[in-house]
Design a protein around this motif. Structure first.
Motif, PDB file in Angstrom:
ATOM      1  N   UNK A   1      -1.274   9.218  16.062  1.00 29.49           N
ATOM      2  CA  UNK A   1      -2.439   8.489  16.551  1.00 29.49           C
ATOM      3  C   UNK A   1      -2.245   6.993  16.327  1.00 29.49           C
ATOM      4  N   UNK A   2      -2.864   6.202  17.198  1.00 28.67           N
ATOM      5  CA  UNK A   2      -2.821   4.751  17.008  1.00 28.67           C
ATOM      6  C   UNK A   2      -3.521   4.373  15.715  1.00 28.67           C
ATOM      7  N   UNK A   3      -2.979   3.389  15.018  1.00 26.26           N
ATOM      8  CA  UNK A   3      -3.616   2.915  13.788  1.00 26.26           C
ATOM      9  C   UNK A   3      -4.958   2.302  14.152  1.00 26.26           C
ATOM     10  N   UNK A   4      -6.069   2.798  13.589  1.00 28.63           N
ATOM     11  CA  UNK A   4      -7.392   2.302  14.000  1.00 28.63           C
ATOM     12  C   UNK A   4      -7.632   0.865  13.564  1.00 28.63           C
ATOM     13  N   UNK A   5      -8.400   0.171  14.368  1.00 27.85           N
ATOM     14  CA  UNK A   5      -8.809  -1.185  14.035  1.00 27.85           C
ATOM     15  C   UNK A   5      -9.924  -1.137  12.999  1.00 27.85           C
ATOM     16  N   UNK A   6     -10.096  -2.190  12.190  1.00 29.17           N
ATOM     17  CA  UNK A   6     -11.164  -2.177  11.183  1.00 29.17           C
ATOM     18  C   UNK A   6     -12.545  -2.170  11.825  1.00 29.17           C
ATOM     19  N   UNK A   7     -13.476  -1.390  11.260  1.00 26.78           N
ATOM     20  CA  UNK A   7     -14.838  -1.333  11.774  1.00 26.78           C
ATOM     21  C   UNK A   7     -15.620  -2.593  11.420  1.00 26.78           C
TER      22      UNK A   7
ATOM     23  N   UNK B   1     -15.489  -6.578  10.862  1.00 23.19           N
ATOM     24  CA  UNK B   1     -14.585  -7.693  11.211  1.00 23.19           C
ATOM     25  C   UNK B   1     -14.033  -8.439  10.012  1.00 23.19           C
ATOM     26  N   UNK B   2     -14.685  -8.324   8.847  1.00 21.75           N
ATOM     27  CA  UNK B   2     -14.199  -9.006   7.646  1.00 21.75           C
ATOM     28  C   UNK B   2     -13.332  -8.104   6.775  1.00 21.75           C
ATOM     29  N   UNK B   3     -13.165  -6.850   7.192  1.00 23.73           N
ATOM     30  CA  UNK B   3     -12.360  -5.913   6.401  1.00 23.73           C
ATOM     31  C   UNK B   3     -10.882  -6.174   6.633  1.00 23.73           C
ATOM     32  N   UNK B   4     -10.060  -5.597   5.743  1.00 19.45           N
ATOM     33  CA  UNK B   4      -8.619  -5.759   5.854  1.00 19.45           C
ATOM     34  C   UNK B   4      -8.124  -5.076   7.126  1.00 19.45           C
ATOM     35  N   UNK B   5      -7.354  -5.795   7.935  1.00 20.06           N
ATOM     36  CA  UNK B   5      -6.851  -5.277   9.209  1.00 20.06           C
ATOM     37  C   UNK B   5      -5.535  -4.557   8.954  1.00 20.06           C
ATOM     38  N   UNK B   6      -5.633  -3.249   8.686  1.00 19.77           N
ATOM     39  CA  UNK B   6      -4.436  -2.470   8.377  1.00 19.77           C
ATOM     40  C   UNK B   6      -3.548  -2.307   9.603  1.00 19.77           C
ATOM     41  N   UNK B   7      -4.170  -2.254  10.784  1.00 21.76           N
ATOM     42  CA  UNK B   7      -3.381  -2.139  12.010  1.00 21.76           C
ATOM     43  C   UNK B   7      -2.504  -3.364  12.217  1.00 21.76           C
ATOM     44  N   UNK B   8      -3.058  -4.551  11.983  1.00 23.66           N
ATOM     45  CA  UNK B   8      -2.254  -5.774  12.113  1.00 23.66           C
ATOM     46  C   UNK B   8      -1.178  -5.831  11.045  1.00 23.66           C
ATOM     47  N   UNK B   9      -1.489  -5.339   9.841  1.00 27.55           N
ATOM     48  CA  UNK B   9      -0.510  -5.335   8.750  1.00 27.55           C
ATOM     49  C   UNK B   9       0.688  -4.455   9.106  1.00 27.55           C
ATOM     50  N   UNK B  10       0.438  -3.257   9.614  1.00 30.22           N
ATOM     51  CA  UNK B  10       1.540  -2.385  10.016  1.00 30.22           C
ATOM     52  C   UNK B  10       2.249  -2.923  11.249  1.00 30.22           C
ATOM     53  N   UNK B  11       1.507  -3.615  12.123  1.00 30.93           N
ATOM     54  CA  UNK B  11       2.120  -4.186  13.319  1.00 30.93           C
ATOM     55  C   UNK B  11       3.184  -5.218  13.008  1.00 30.93           C
ATOM     56  N   UNK B  12       3.106  -5.860  11.847  1.00 33.73           N
ATOM     57  CA  UNK B  12       4.135  -6.820  11.454  1.00 33.73           C
ATOM     58  C   UNK B  12       5.492  -6.143  11.284  1.00 33.73           C
ATOM     59  N   UNK B  13       5.480  -4.844  11.014  1.00 35.08           N
ATOM     60  CA  UNK B  13       6.716  -4.065  10.893  1.00 35.08           C
ATOM     61  C   UNK B  13       6.957  -3.199  12.120  1.00 35.08           C
ATOM     62  N   UNK B  14       6.258  -3.506  13.214  1.00 32.45           N
ATOM     63  CA  UNK B  14       6.366  -2.763  14.477  1.00 32.45           C
ATOM     64  C   UNK B  14       5.986  -1.292  14.311  1.00 32.45           C
ATOM     65  N   UNK B  15       4.987  -1.034  13.477  1.00 31.16           N
ATOM     66  CA  UNK B  15       4.442   0.313  13.307  1.00 31.16           C
ATOM     67  C   UNK B  15       3.051   0.315  13.926  1.00 31.16           C
ATOM     68  N   UNK B  16       2.879   1.082  14.992  1.00 29.57           N
ATOM     69  CA  UNK B  16       1.609   1.096  15.715  1.00 29.57           C
ATOM     70  C   UNK B  16       0.941   2.463  15.690  1.00 29.57           C
ATOM     71  N   UNK B  17       1.581   3.475  15.091  1.00 32.34           N
ATOM     72  CA  UNK B  17       1.038   4.826  15.063  1.00 32.34           C
ATOM     73  C   UNK B  17       1.182   5.419  13.669  1.00 32.34           C
TER      74      UNK B  17
END
Length: 437
Positions: free
Chosen positions: A164-170, A172-188
């Motif tokens: 599954x795609x890494x969900x975006x934070x619900x 807006x001020x929470x930690x963006x885990x999807x963006x964090x994993x995206x730095x390593x080209x991990x999107x799922x």
């Protein structure tokens, strides 16, 4: 002479970082950047030919501007090559909803967290509607904490189900885990059980990296045998090998509040202590008196071995590259500038992995060193103590103050916290870290 002329790599690194930053926030077509880069390189060559027959200083500003523009476009293209892999026709992102199973290779050892364990895998092929297709992409696979599977680097895994795609934070001020994993080209990501996965074989893509993980596992087992107390064992593993998975939330919180969390993350502090210790040992053995090149070469071999075993993190690579350049400069008859050395290490790391520019550890590492280099002498010069103990305490305090002042904006932005006891805590923790290492 302009002050900038003494720091050429600072200008080059800033131009490269600017290109990466633009590519990160504006995904344009790469062909136009290639065309403009070719045109600028042609203009640069023509300018060099024309300047050879005239006064070079009349053309230096234009040559410099053209050269930096080329580096800017190189940074843009380097980041684009990483981003475009996600949109390739055979990437997992295009087929995730239709996958029935997939075959992947583990890119690391299993990380055991307090609640769940996870490992990052590289997909090789996948089954879509009963047909196996060649595929690419990374997936973070997670398991229950009590899993019996022992996944190591290079294991070939057969995994059932759909990532599954890494969900975006619900929030807006929470930690963006999807963006964090995206730095390593991990999107799922994919949560599985022991029954949903099987280990087929072991095919490490890189023999040297496989050996690195093997040595790291051996060192971890050896330290666990030597240190029996669980709490102390967790701190030692984090301090020496960078294994922070076994640290409890209370220990992490205590170190964070005290402003000494950097001690538990293998970084330039650890590399500096190791380099200094090896240099002192070789000095006692009088290696420098026999061969001027032998001592720095042995020290650099030890540093790179340590960086290799601890996983080649950005902060460790930065420090190791810096010490390498500083050690090689005298052997080549060159004088080293700390700003040029720092910028050169950043340039090499960003050429290798452009997304490290947005990694928190990368930013904190370089800002801390810049603060120590620029601010520490000015802070230390504010007071002079005749007593040796007071002078050393003030020296250590000035280093902590300089690093904290430089990293405070980033710390507030990412973590929304400021350590209140960092000044006093570093008097105890940093010497203790030196003794432990």
């Amino acid at each position: 002479m302009s002050p900038w002329s003494r720091f050429p790599f600072v200008r080059i690194s800033l131009a490269l970082a600017g290109g990466i930053l633009v590519a990160r926030h504006w995904e344009g077509k790469g062909w136009w950047a290639v065309a403009v880069l070719g045109l600028l390189l042609l203009l640069y060559c023509l300018s060099v030919v024309i300047a050879a027959s005239e006064a070079l200083h009349d053309w230096s500003a234009w040559l410099g501007l053209l050269g930096l523009s080329c580096v800017f476009l190189l940074g843009y293209l380097r980041c684009c090559t990483v981003q475009e892999a996600r949109y390739a026709p055979d990437h997992v992102a295009q087929w995730a909803a239709t996958l029935e199973a997939y075959e992947a290779v583990a890119l690391e050892d299993l990380h055991c967290k307090p609640t769940r364990s996870h490992v990052v895998v590289a997909v090789r092929r996948a089954r879509v509607r009963g047909v196996w297709k060649k595929m690419q992409g990374k997936v973070q696979v997670s398991f229950p904490r009590d899993t019996t599977l022992q996944v190591h680097y290079g294991d070939v895994l057969l995994i059932r189900g759909q990532p599954q795609e890494v969900p975006l934070p619900q929030n807006p001020l929470a930690f963006d885990y999807a963006a964090f994993l995206g730095l390593s080209q991990i999107y799922h990501q994919h949560g599985v059980t022991d029954r949903g996965m099987a280990i087929l074989a072991r095919e490490p893509a890189n023999c040297m990296q496989a050996w690195s993980f093997q040595v790291k596992r051996y060192c971890q087992a050896w330290l666990q045998r030597c240190v029996r107390t669980p709490a102390a064992q967790a701190v030692v593993l984090a301090l020496v090998l960078g294994q922070k998975e076994t640290l409890s939330a209370e220990v992490r919180s205590a170190y964070a509040r005290a402003g000494t969390l950097h001690v538990l993350a293998v970084s330039g502090l650890h590399v500096g202590i190791l380099f200094r210790g090896v240099s002192l040992l070789l000095g006692l053995l009088k290696m420098n008196q026999r061969n001027g090149w032998l001592s720095p070469c042995i020290a650099l071999i030890v540093l790179w071995f340590y960086a290799f075993v601890t996983g080649l993190s950005p902060s460790v690579l930065r420090a190791t590259l810096m010490f390498t350049l500083m050690a090689l400069a005298p052997l080549m008859g060159r004088q080293s500038s700390i700003y040029n050395t720092l910028a050169a290490s950043a340039f090499l790391l960003l050429c290798w992995h452009p997304y490290w520019l947005f990694a928190v550890g990368f930013q904190l590492s370089y800002l801390a060193v810049l603060g120590i280099v620029y601010l520490q002498p000015r802070i230390y010069g504010l007071w002079a103590f005749r007593h040796w103990v007071l002078d050393k305490l003030w020296l250590l305090s000035s280093v902590s103050l300089a690093a904290q002042l430089a990293t405070t904006p980033i710390s507030l932005y990412y973590f929304h916290a400021f350590p209140t006891y960092f000044l006093v805590a570093n008097w105890l923790v940093v010497p203790a870290a030196l003794f432990v290492l």
